[in-house]
Design a protein around this motif. Sequence first.
Motif, PDB file in Angstrom:
ATOM      1  N   LYS A  69      -7.287  19.143  28.755  1.00  0.00           N
ATOM      2  CA  LYS A  69      -7.475  20.505  29.243  1.00  0.00           C
ATOM      3  C   LYS A  69      -8.733  21.106  28.633  1.00  0.00           C
ATOM      4  O   LYS A  69      -9.103  20.809  27.497  1.00  0.00           O
ATOM      5  CB  LYS A  69      -6.265  21.381  28.891  1.00  0.00           C
ATOM      6  N   LEU A  70      -9.392  21.964  29.390  1.00  0.00           N
ATOM      7  CA  LEU A  70     -10.578  22.645  28.894  1.00  0.00           C
ATOM      8  C   LEU A  70     -10.158  23.834  28.034  1.00  0.00           C
ATOM      9  O   LEU A  70      -9.329  24.652  28.451  1.00  0.00           O
ATOM     10  CB  LEU A  70     -11.451  23.100  30.058  1.00  0.00           C
ATOM     11  N   VAL A  71     -10.751  23.939  26.857  1.00  0.00           N
ATOM     12  CA  VAL A  71     -10.417  25.007  25.918  1.00  0.00           C
ATOM     13  C   VAL A  71     -11.687  25.489  25.229  1.00  0.00           C
ATOM     14  O   VAL A  71     -12.724  24.819  25.248  1.00  0.00           O
ATOM     15  CB  VAL A  71      -9.411  24.524  24.844  1.00  0.00           C
ATOM     16  N   GLU A  72     -11.583  26.669  24.614  1.00  0.00           N
ATOM     17  CA  GLU A  72     -12.697  27.208  23.838  1.00  0.00           C
ATOM     18  C   GLU A  72     -12.715  26.593  22.442  1.00  0.00           C
ATOM     19  O   GLU A  72     -11.672  26.404  21.821  1.00  0.00           O
ATOM     20  CB  GLU A  72     -12.571  28.729  23.722  1.00  0.00           C
ATOM     21  N   LYS A  73     -13.906  26.325  21.951  1.00  0.00           N
ATOM     22  CA  LYS A  73     -14.095  25.834  20.585  1.00  0.00           C
ATOM     23  C   LYS A  73     -15.037  26.781  19.865  1.00  0.00           C
ATOM     24  O   LYS A  73     -16.120  27.095  20.363  1.00  0.00           O
ATOM     25  CB  LYS A  73     -14.677  24.417  20.595  1.00  0.00           C
ATOM     26  N   LEU A  74     -14.635  27.232  18.693  1.00  0.00           N
ATOM     27  CA  LEU A  74     -15.445  28.162  17.913  1.00  0.00           C
ATOM     28  C   LEU A  74     -16.584  27.416  17.226  1.00  0.00           C
ATOM     29  O   LEU A  74     -16.367  26.417  16.545  1.00  0.00           O
ATOM     30  CB  LEU A  74     -14.575  28.868  16.874  1.00  0.00           C
ATOM     31  N   ILE A  75     -17.822  27.923  17.422  1.00  0.00           N
ATOM     32  CA  ILE A  75     -19.001  27.347  16.785  1.00  0.00           C
ATOM     33  C   ILE A  75     -19.481  28.204  15.624  1.00  0.00           C
ATOM     34  O   ILE A  75     -19.841  27.711  14.560  1.00  0.00           O
ATOM     35  CB  ILE A  75     -20.155  27.197  17.806  1.00  0.00           C
ATOM     36  N   ASP A  76     -19.491  29.519  15.826  1.00  0.00           N
ATOM     37  CA  ASP A  76     -20.075  30.409  14.832  1.00  0.00           C
ATOM     38  C   ASP A  76     -19.485  31.808  15.008  1.00  0.00           C
ATOM     39  O   ASP A  76     -18.929  32.139  16.060  1.00  0.00           O
ATOM     40  CB  ASP A  76     -21.594  30.460  14.998  1.00  0.00           C
ATOM     41  N   THR A  77     -19.613  32.627  13.971  1.00  0.00           N
ATOM     42  CA  THR A  77     -19.164  34.018  14.010  1.00  0.00           C
ATOM     43  C   THR A  77     -20.323  34.933  13.649  1.00  0.00           C
ATOM     44  O   THR A  77     -21.003  34.717  12.638  1.00  0.00           O
ATOM     45  CB  THR A  77     -18.006  34.253  13.031  1.00  0.00           C
ATOM     46  N   ILE A  78     -20.557  35.946  14.471  1.00  0.00           N
ATOM     47  CA  ILE A  78     -21.543  36.988  14.180  1.00  0.00           C
ATOM     48  C   ILE A  78     -20.734  38.212  13.759  1.00  0.00           C
ATOM     49  O   ILE A  78     -20.090  38.850  14.588  1.00  0.00           O
ATOM     50  CB  ILE A  78     -22.421  37.298  15.404  1.00  0.00           C
ATOM     51  N   PRO A  79     -20.719  38.556  12.474  1.00  0.00           N
ATOM     52  CA  PRO A  79     -19.755  39.557  12.000  1.00  0.00           C
ATOM     53  C   PRO A  79     -20.172  40.997  12.251  1.00  0.00           C
ATOM     54  O   PRO A  79     -21.351  41.324  12.302  1.00  0.00           O
ATOM     55  CB  PRO A  79     -19.700  39.267  10.489  1.00  0.00           C
ATOM     56  N   ASP A  80     -19.147  41.837  12.450  1.00  0.00           N
ATOM     57  CA  ASP A  80     -19.294  43.288  12.359  1.00  0.00           C
ATOM     58  C   ASP A  80     -20.414  43.829  13.244  1.00  0.00           C
ATOM     59  O   ASP A  80     -21.313  44.536  12.779  1.00  0.00           O
ATOM     60  CB  ASP A  80     -19.553  43.659  10.900  1.00  0.00           C
ATOM     61  N   VAL A  81     -20.365  43.529  14.533  1.00  0.00           N
ATOM     62  CA  VAL A  81     -21.446  43.878  15.452  1.00  0.00           C
ATOM     63  C   VAL A  81     -21.226  45.273  16.039  1.00  0.00           C
ATOM     64  O   VAL A  81     -20.214  45.533  16.700  1.00  0.00           O
ATOM     65  CB  VAL A  81     -21.560  42.845  16.591  1.00  0.00           C
ATOM     66  N   LYS A  82     -22.168  46.163  15.805  1.00  0.00           N
ATOM     67  CA  LYS A  82     -22.196  47.449  16.497  1.00  0.00           C
ATOM     68  C   LYS A  82     -22.894  47.281  17.843  1.00  0.00           C
ATOM     69  O   LYS A  82     -23.559  46.267  18.079  1.00  0.00           O
ATOM     70  CB  LYS A  82     -22.951  48.488  15.667  1.00  0.00           C
ATOM     71  N   ASP A  83     -22.768  48.272  18.693  1.00  0.00           N
ATOM     72  CA  ASP A  83     -23.460  48.222  19.981  1.00  0.00           C
ATOM     73  C   ASP A  83     -24.966  48.389  19.770  1.00  0.00           C
ATOM     74  O   ASP A  83     -25.412  49.477  19.377  1.00  0.00           O
ATOM     75  CB  ASP A  83     -22.933  49.323  20.896  1.00  0.00           C
ATOM     76  N   PRO A  84     -25.784  47.342  20.021  1.00  0.00           N
ATOM     77  CA  PRO A  84     -27.226  47.462  19.783  1.00  0.00           C
ATOM     78  C   PRO A  84     -27.901  48.499  20.675  1.00  0.00           C
ATOM     79  O   PRO A  84     -28.907  49.094  20.274  1.00  0.00           O
ATOM     80  CB  PRO A  84     -27.766  46.048  20.088  1.00  0.00           C
ATOM     81  N   TRP A  85     -27.373  48.705  21.880  1.00  0.00           N
ATOM     82  CA  TRP A  85     -28.008  49.649  22.808  1.00  0.00           C
ATOM     83  C   TRP A  85     -28.067  51.045  22.211  1.00  0.00           C
ATOM     84  O   TRP A  85     -29.056  51.752  22.390  1.00  0.00           O
ATOM     85  CB  TRP A  85     -27.225  49.700  24.125  1.00  0.00           C
ATOM     86  N   LYS A  86     -27.023  51.428  21.481  1.00  0.00           N
ATOM     87  CA  LYS A  86     -26.995  52.761  20.899  1.00  0.00           C
ATOM     88  C   LYS A  86     -28.173  52.970  19.936  1.00  0.00           C
ATOM     89  O   LYS A  86     -28.749  54.052  19.855  1.00  0.00           O
ATOM     90  CB  LYS A  86     -25.680  53.012  20.161  1.00  0.00           C
ATOM     91  N   GLU A  87     -28.506  51.916  19.201  1.00  0.00           N
ATOM     92  CA  GLU A  87     -29.602  52.025  18.232  1.00  0.00           C
ATOM     93  C   GLU A  87     -30.971  51.888  18.890  1.00  0.00           C
ATOM     94  O   GLU A  87     -31.947  52.527  18.472  1.00  0.00           O
ATOM     95  CB  GLU A  87     -29.438  50.942  17.158  1.00  0.00           C
ATOM     96  N   LEU A  88     -31.052  51.070  19.941  1.00  0.00           N
ATOM     97  CA  LEU A  88     -32.352  50.766  20.545  1.00  0.00           C
ATOM     98  C   LEU A  88     -32.754  51.726  21.658  1.00  0.00           C
ATOM     99  O   LEU A  88     -33.945  51.967  21.888  1.00  0.00           O
ATOM    100  CB  LEU A  88     -32.346  49.332  21.095  1.00  0.00           C
ATOM    101  N   HIS A  89     -31.769  52.300  22.379  1.00  0.00           N
ATOM    102  CA  HIS A  89     -32.101  53.029  23.603  1.00  0.00           C
ATOM    103  C   HIS A  89     -31.405  54.369  23.795  1.00  0.00           C
ATOM    104  O   HIS A  89     -31.823  55.144  24.664  1.00  0.00           O
ATOM    105  CB  HIS A  89     -31.782  52.148  24.838  1.00  0.00           C
ATOM    106  N   SER A  90     -30.362  54.638  23.043  1.00  0.00           N
ATOM    107  CA  SER A  90     -29.652  55.886  23.261  1.00  0.00           C
ATOM    108  C   SER A  90     -30.522  57.078  22.934  1.00  0.00           C
ATOM    109  O   SER A  90     -31.268  57.079  21.952  1.00  0.00           O
ATOM    110  CB  SER A  90     -28.379  55.940  22.400  1.00  0.00           C
ATOM    111  N   SER A  91     -30.413  58.113  23.750  1.00  0.00           N
ATOM    112  CA  SER A  91     -31.166  59.347  23.510  1.00  0.00           C
ATOM    113  C   SER A  91     -30.361  60.324  22.669  1.00  0.00           C
ATOM    114  O   SER A  91     -30.828  61.420  22.361  1.00  0.00           O
ATOM    115  CB  SER A  91     -31.548  60.001  24.833  1.00  0.00           C
ATOM    116  N   LYS A  92     -29.135  59.935  22.322  1.00  0.00           N
ATOM    117  CA  LYS A  92     -28.245  60.861  21.592  1.00  0.00           C
ATOM    118  C   LYS A  92     -28.189  60.494  20.127  1.00  0.00           C
ATOM    119  O   LYS A  92     -28.458  59.368  19.743  1.00  0.00           O
ATOM    120  CB  LYS A  92     -26.828  60.827  22.208  1.00  0.00           C
TER     121      LYS A  92
END
Length: 393
Positions: free
Chosen positions: A370-393
Amino acid sequence: MKLSAVAAALGAVLIAGAAQAETIKVGFISTFSGPAAFSGDYAKKGVELFLKQNPDAFGEHEVEIIERDSTGPNPEVAKRLAQELIVQDDVDVIMGIQFSNNAFAILDVANEAEVPVIIFNAATSSITEASPYVVRVSRTMWQASYPLGSYAHDELGLTKVATFYADYAPGKDASQAFTEGFEKAGGEIVDQIPLPFPQTPDFTPFLQRIKASGADGVFAFMPSGPYSTAFVKTYLNLGLKDSVKLVGPGDISPPAELDNMGEGIKDAIITFHYSSAVPSEANEAFTKAWNEAYPDTPVDAFGVQAYDGMAALAEAIRKTGGDFTAEEFVDSLKGWEYESARGPIRIDPETRDVVGNQYVLTIVENEDGKLVEKLIDTIPDVKDPWKELHSSK
């Protein structure tokens, strides 16, 4: 306390509490029919599992959950349902919401009526800027797609990528996020291809453009389900798998569709905020409970998000004592921390968006074929990058 009724579509769920407690009415808008009905089914199962496991979550309060079917990405229907829930059913909270265009329509109504909203899924970054009364417990497209851009270049060695996306708000977000991350890392975007939505197109001419572009990778975003499965099968049938690496957010590879996708999805690189492969006690417990409750339904992010959304609802009711304005409800969830099956999450008090891990995954065949997901890596504690890069608020 006990779950006294679980309704079918358009029904209600009542959590019985103290006899004199005031009932808190919650409108649950999701997609229970049409091609994306599986997403609403997952959300409903997540809600039901939370109630089953946490019968005392709402203390002395009665919570009545009233389901409404948006039928898919249909903002006119979603807006009407929100109006009916607020005016006719007198709900105190709205929750759920699969599609971003539905979310914006619902928030127009919620803003006017000053009713708080908990988003279970809709992932366009600007949703939380459309209303001060919304909290999102799911993710944004930028959280998965922006870090995938640098990962595709730096770790996978891709240098020329075409982006391939369903032409609506989350698709545009996903493409822009990956593009910025990939170009910042030194890669080149050789083509950007929007796709008709919500109808499932013939992918052949679009994928032939990628074949002719000289791309060594394709970043793809499209809604989970038949749409993404048709894309993956065409990608394989046109012979792109051998020369063009497939990468994208986990929307393109829902667990329930992996066997339908077949060989085309194997070895794809996915970033997502949840996988059954996440190694944690919370995920192990959640997966076990899910599989016992729903043995014929593979665990999925839609179910986890809904479960977490119910935990947020319970937290807000506990903190406010069940008597709240929209502003007080939202304020009670700012900074909320929770040990989810997807790892530790919290609500950013500045943006009212979730902060959590992103997981780098691939699709492999297990010992049972059966096809399943395999974990390769973890990117921890990710905030929304758009808010920092593009938000006007």
